[in-house]
Scaffold this active site. Structure first.
Site, PDB file in Angstrom:
ATOM      1  N   CYS A  81       0.838  -1.189   0.000  1.00  0.00           N
ATOM      2  CA  CYS A  81       0.000   0.000   0.000  1.00  0.00           C
ATOM      3  C   CYS A  81       0.878   1.246   0.000  1.00  0.00           C
ATOM      4  CB  CYS A  81      -0.950   0.095   1.187  1.00  0.00           C
ATOM      5  SG  CYS A  81      -2.084  -1.275   1.316  1.00  0.00           S
ATOM      6  N   ARG A  83       4.099  -0.513  -4.671  1.00  0.00           N
ATOM      7  CA  ARG A  83       3.771  -0.968  -3.318  1.00  0.00           C
ATOM      8  C   ARG A  83       2.451  -1.736  -3.262  1.00  0.00           C
ATOM      9  NH1 ARG A  83       6.800   1.435   0.515  1.00  0.00           N
ATOM     10  NH2 ARG A  83       5.256   0.959   2.085  1.00  0.00           N
ATOM     11  N   TRP A 139      -2.616  -2.814  -1.613  1.00  0.00           N
ATOM     12  CA  TRP A 139      -2.315  -4.244  -1.729  1.00  0.00           C
ATOM     13  C   TRP A 139      -3.185  -4.889  -0.653  1.00  0.00           C
ATOM     14  CZ3 TRP A 139      -0.388  -8.331   1.178  1.00  0.00           C
ATOM     15  CH2 TRP A 139       0.069  -9.447   0.452  1.00  0.00           C
ATOM     16  N   ASN A 199      -1.946   2.162   5.545  1.00  0.00           N
ATOM     17  CA  ASN A 199      -1.061   1.084   5.088  1.00  0.00           C
ATOM     18  C   ASN A 199      -0.668   0.310   6.337  1.00  0.00           C
ATOM     19  OD1 ASN A 199       1.109  -0.445   4.110  1.00  0.00           O
ATOM     20  ND2 ASN A 199       2.530   1.273   4.219  1.00  0.00           N
ATOM     21  N   GLY A 200      -0.974  -0.988   6.368  1.00  0.00           N
ATOM     22  CA  GLY A 200      -0.623  -1.788   7.546  1.00  0.00           C
ATOM     23  C   GLY A 200      -1.784  -2.666   7.967  1.00  0.00           C
ATOM     24  N   GLU A 213      17.132 -18.218  -7.161  1.00  0.00           N
ATOM     25  CA  GLU A 213      16.783 -16.872  -7.611  1.00  0.00           C
ATOM     26  C   GLU A 213      16.279 -16.887  -9.058  1.00  0.00           C
ATOM     27  OE1 GLU A 213      16.154 -14.182  -6.272  1.00  0.00           O
ATOM     28  OE2 GLU A 213      16.375 -12.664  -7.819  1.00  0.00           O
ATOM     29  N   LYS A 241      12.601 -15.592 -10.143  1.00  0.00           N
ATOM     30  CA  LYS A 241      12.373 -14.534 -11.138  1.00  0.00           C
ATOM     31  C   LYS A 241      11.343 -15.000 -12.167  1.00  0.00           C
ATOM     32  CE  LYS A 241      13.466 -11.656  -9.717  1.00  0.00           C
ATOM     33  NZ  LYS A 241      14.073 -11.636  -8.445  1.00  0.00           N
ATOM     34  N   GLU A 255       7.821 -15.190 -10.638  1.00  0.00           N
ATOM     35  CA  GLU A 255       7.274 -13.867 -10.322  1.00  0.00           C
ATOM     36  C   GLU A 255       6.734 -13.163 -11.559  1.00  0.00           C
ATOM     37  OE1 GLU A 255       9.619 -11.702  -6.738  1.00  0.00           O
ATOM     38  OE2 GLU A 255      10.855 -12.208  -8.446  1.00  0.00           O
ATOM     39  N   HIS A 297      16.899 -37.070  -5.792  1.00  0.00           N
ATOM     40  CA  HIS A 297      16.059 -37.502  -4.675  1.00  0.00           C
ATOM     41  C   HIS A 297      14.619 -37.011  -4.845  1.00  0.00           C
ATOM     42  CE1 HIS A 297      19.616 -38.992  -2.706  1.00  0.00           C
ATOM     43  NE2 HIS A 297      20.201 -37.823  -2.902  1.00  0.00           N
ATOM     44  N   LYS A 333       6.161  -4.757  -4.019  1.00  0.00           N
ATOM     45  CA  LYS A 333       7.609  -4.630  -3.882  1.00  0.00           C
ATOM     46  C   LYS A 333       8.038  -4.577  -2.427  1.00  0.00           C
ATOM     47  CE  LYS A 333      11.649  -3.112  -5.868  1.00  0.00           C
ATOM     48  NZ  LYS A 333      12.117  -4.467  -6.180  1.00  0.00           N
TER      49      LYS A 333
HETATM   50  C1  G6P Z   1       8.913  -8.754  -1.942  1.00  0.00           C
HETATM   51  C2  G6P Z   1       9.493  -8.358  -3.275  1.00  0.00           C
HETATM   52  C3  G6P Z   1      10.776  -9.133  -3.524  1.00  0.00           C
HETATM   53  C4  G6P Z   1      11.763  -8.912  -2.381  1.00  0.00           C
HETATM   54  C5  G6P Z   1      11.136  -9.261  -1.030  1.00  0.00           C
HETATM   55  C6  G6P Z   1      12.015  -8.792   0.118  1.00  0.00           C
HETATM   56  O1  G6P Z   1       8.462 -10.056  -1.978  1.00  0.00           O
HETATM   57  O2  G6P Z   1       8.558  -8.605  -4.307  1.00  0.00           O
HETATM   58  O3  G6P Z   1      11.377  -8.693  -4.730  1.00  0.00           O
HETATM   59  O4  G6P Z   1      12.898  -9.708  -2.584  1.00  0.00           O
HETATM   60  O5  G6P Z   1       9.877  -8.600  -0.893  1.00  0.00           O
HETATM   61  O6  G6P Z   1      12.066  -7.395   0.086  1.00  0.00           O
HETATM   62  P1  G6P Z   1      13.219  -6.511   0.667  1.00  0.00           P
HETATM   63  O7  G6P Z   1      12.818  -5.114   0.334  1.00  0.00           O
HETATM   64  O8  G6P Z   1      13.250  -6.748   2.147  1.00  0.00           O
HETATM   65  O9  G6P Z   1      14.483  -6.899   0.024  1.00  0.00           O
END
Ligand code: G6P
Length: 611
Positions: A2, A27, A74, A100-101, A484, A488, A491, A507, A606
């Site tokens: 948010c 956000r 969000w 927000n929260g 990672e 990616k 996502e 396994h 994000k």
């Molecule tokens: C969210 C984002 C990710 C990020 C994660 C941790 O899930 O979409 O891209 O890696 O949060 O965020 P931070 O800001 O703590 O690295």
């Protein structure tokens, strides 16, 4: 999670609020809304979906006002529909709030207010706060006193902004656990935002509120208070980064722009921190804090998402090169599982945004137990950066694409600098230190080389864009890269993907392998390469399609793999910086070809400021 914007001043608020919201859209983007004070009335316009839907609605209703608040959501409580979209209003329509929260005692407040005759029309926790403000408001009282009184009854995390026709031309903002700052404008303008991007077009002077603070914004200025009652001075900070860094700069997507920024973001995290003569790193934050490094018996790295993957690589580095035991913990697990934390444990939090709720809570837990805390953070002035005893900023610039790219590689470099720093104060030789510094110095150029593979990877993406599943395999330093790479792809393209330690594949995941399963194998020439070659044979024997990421001509793999992507070679602990980038590009191109919303993937945000 948010985003909030507020504006009071001489200009029409709507365009300023909308511009701010667009910069905060990363956000959350489930719904968006604005509330404006127009003479005696509060007017609200809100829409489900992205900010462009709100923008279209505002063109139709074109409300006016020079004082307003806005929100991009969000969803946590309640479906992402128009009713649950913020701002939320008091029953008489006089008060509007954005939040927000999560308000943890919303249900009990609601029960009490329903008994008093209040009508609740949304499924949100936020609505309880606006009705509580209304309930507590005595005639003629200034809004800030009422909001503060209401917040004293509220448990949970919030960044809020409130306006009211009962006390016009004023915004009251407050924070507890969710970020909020005041933008100190010129010529009678005051702003508020969840981060500096929301206000930067109007001002670079910002005041970061602390937890438990609230502020009153009017055209005459601002005042900050703590909920306990006293006025506080949080100081004015200058935002130094450039507006260009939050624009797309000719790229189709922020994600692509940020991938291509990596040569410079890597240079920025190293700037002034390499000591080539000494074969060492200069880490001012640690030195200034006069932290006794000899005390460190163990490092606990805690983070979420991509930052956790960086932490895994960091854990391997610190153990191998600095010879300090490390555990790497999901922040959300760490905080609840009551880990054994001896004296001499350094807790290292990694976060791009510096606002991730779980990481912050893990830090607080470490602090509660009397441990020293360090941060590796990108967002300057963010909560985690301020909460830790000392740390390293990434200086990667704003990362807007929701899927993290340049922040990840900068985190890897920051971790390698920290490792070098610690190792040189233990038993690493100067010669070894020099070798590491030399390899770090050429990394930006090597990244330039990797980026030249973009067209080749786009072709590869065309070939695999319709796959249903993907497997990513790696060992040692390349195992977190496999995680990672898979993350990616998931996502941004919504293809199911799994990252696995290459040897563990037999396994379980080996059962999934057939001619329809693309398998990305991280196979640079590091000490474990011969073993990875055997793992490739195992995949090949089951007809899997293999994309190998290698760091030389890899003659052993000729004829065994379907595609080979060759990155330059470097030291094993730095190789993840180079092997990750082709995986970022692969995910990006596949997502674009599948028509996905690359910068704002569904359901993600994000900055995750809720647990
Ligand atoms: C969210 C984002 C990710 C990020 C994660 C941790 O899930 O979409 O891209 O890696 O949060 O965020 P931070 O800001 O703590 O690295």
């Amino acid at each position: 999670m948010c985003g909030i914007v507020g504006y009071v001043g001489p200009r029409e608020a709507t365009p300023i609020l909308l511009a701010g919201l667009k910069r905060l859209e990363y956000r959350g983007y489930d719904s968006a809304g604005v509330a404006l004070l127009n003479g005696e009335d509060v007017q609200v316009v809100k829409k489900p979906g992205k900010i462009r839907a709100l923008e279209a609605a505002l063109q139709v209703s074109s409300p006016h006002g020079t004082c307003g608040i806005a929100h991009t959501r969000w969803a946590t409580h309640g479906a992402p529909n128009e009713t649950n979209a913020h701002p939320h209003m008091s029953n008489d329509g006089d008060i509007a709030i954005v939040h927000n929260g999560i308000i943890e005692n919303a249900d009990s407040i609601k029960k009490q207010l329903v008994a008093e005759g209040y009508t609740f029309s949304t499924e949100t926790d936020t609505e309880a706060v606006v009705h509580l403000i209304d309930y507590l408001w005595e005639d003629g009282e200034p809004m800030e006193n009422v909001v503060a009184a209401a917040l004293r009854q509220v448990d949970g995390a919030y960044g809020i902004a409130v306006i009211s026709a009962r006390d016009p031309n004023k915004i009251v903002v407050a924070r507890n656990g969710s970020p909020l700052l005041v933008g100190v404008g010129k010529n009678g303008e005051m702003l508020a935002g969840s981060d500096a991007a929301a206000v930067i077009e109007a001002t670079r002077d910002v005041v970061y509120l602390d937890d438990g603070d609230y502020a009153v914004l009017t055209p005459d200025g601002y005042r900050t208070y703590h909920l306990e009652g006293q006025e506080v001075d949080r100081g004015v900070h200058q935002v130094t980064w450039d507006l260009d860094s939050i624009e797309k700069g000719g790229y189709e997507h922020f994600m692509l722009k940020e991938i291509f920024e990596q040569p410079s973001s890597i240079s920025d995290v190293m700037r002034g921190r390499l000591l080539p003569e000494e074969g060492d790193a200069r880490l001012g934050g640690i030195v200034e804090h006069q932290f006794d490094l000899g005390r460190v018996q163990r490092v606990v790295i805690t983070a979420c998402g991509t930052s956790w993957h960086a932490g895994l690589v960091g854990g391997y580095m610190i153990e191998e090169l600095a010879k300090i035991p490390v555990s790497v913990e999901y922040a959300s697990e760490f905080r609840y599982r009551n880990p054994v934390l001896e004296d001499g444990t350094l807790t290292l939090a990694i976060s791009q945004s510096g606002e991730t709720a779980d990481t912050l809570a893990a830090l607080k837990e470490a602090e509660r137990r009397g441990l020293t805390t360090m941060g590796i953070v990108n967002a300057v002035g963010s909560t985690i950066a301020r909460q830790t005893d000392f740390g390293l900023y990434l200086h990667a610039g704003a990362e807007i694409g929701v899927a993290s790219t340049k922040a990840f590689t900068s985190q890897l470099i920051a971790l390698s600098l920290f490792t070098l720093f610690m190792a040189r104060r233990r038993d690493m030789s100067a010669t070894h230190g020099h070798e590491i510094v030399q390899h770090l110095q050429v990394l930006p150029d090597q990244i330039e080389e990797v980026l030249k593979l973009n067209d080749e990877i786009e072709e590869l993406a065309r070939f695999y864009k319709d796959a249903q599943n993907f497997l990513y395999l790696g060992r040692g330093y390349q195992f977190p890269v496999a995680l990672e790479g898979a993350l990616k792809l998931k996502e941004v393209s919504y293809i199911h993907a799994e990252g696995y330690p290459a040897a563990e594949m037999k396994h379980g995941p080996i059962a999934l392998i057939d001619e329809d399963m693309p398998v990305v194998v991280l196979a640079p020439r590091d000490p474990i390469y011969p073993k990875v070659v055997s793992n490739i044979e195992e995949v090949k024997a089951r007809a899997g399609r293999i994309i190998a990421i290698v760091s030389d001509d890899a003659p052993e793999l000729q004829g065994k793999v379907d595609h080979m992507i060759k990155v330059p070679h470097t030291l094993p602990h730095l190789l993840p910086v180079l092997t990750t980038i082709p995986l970022q590009l692969l995910a990006y191109h596949i997502a674009v070809m599948r028509g996905a919303d690359v910068d704002q993937p569904r359901n993600l945000a994000k900055s995750v400021t809720v647990e």
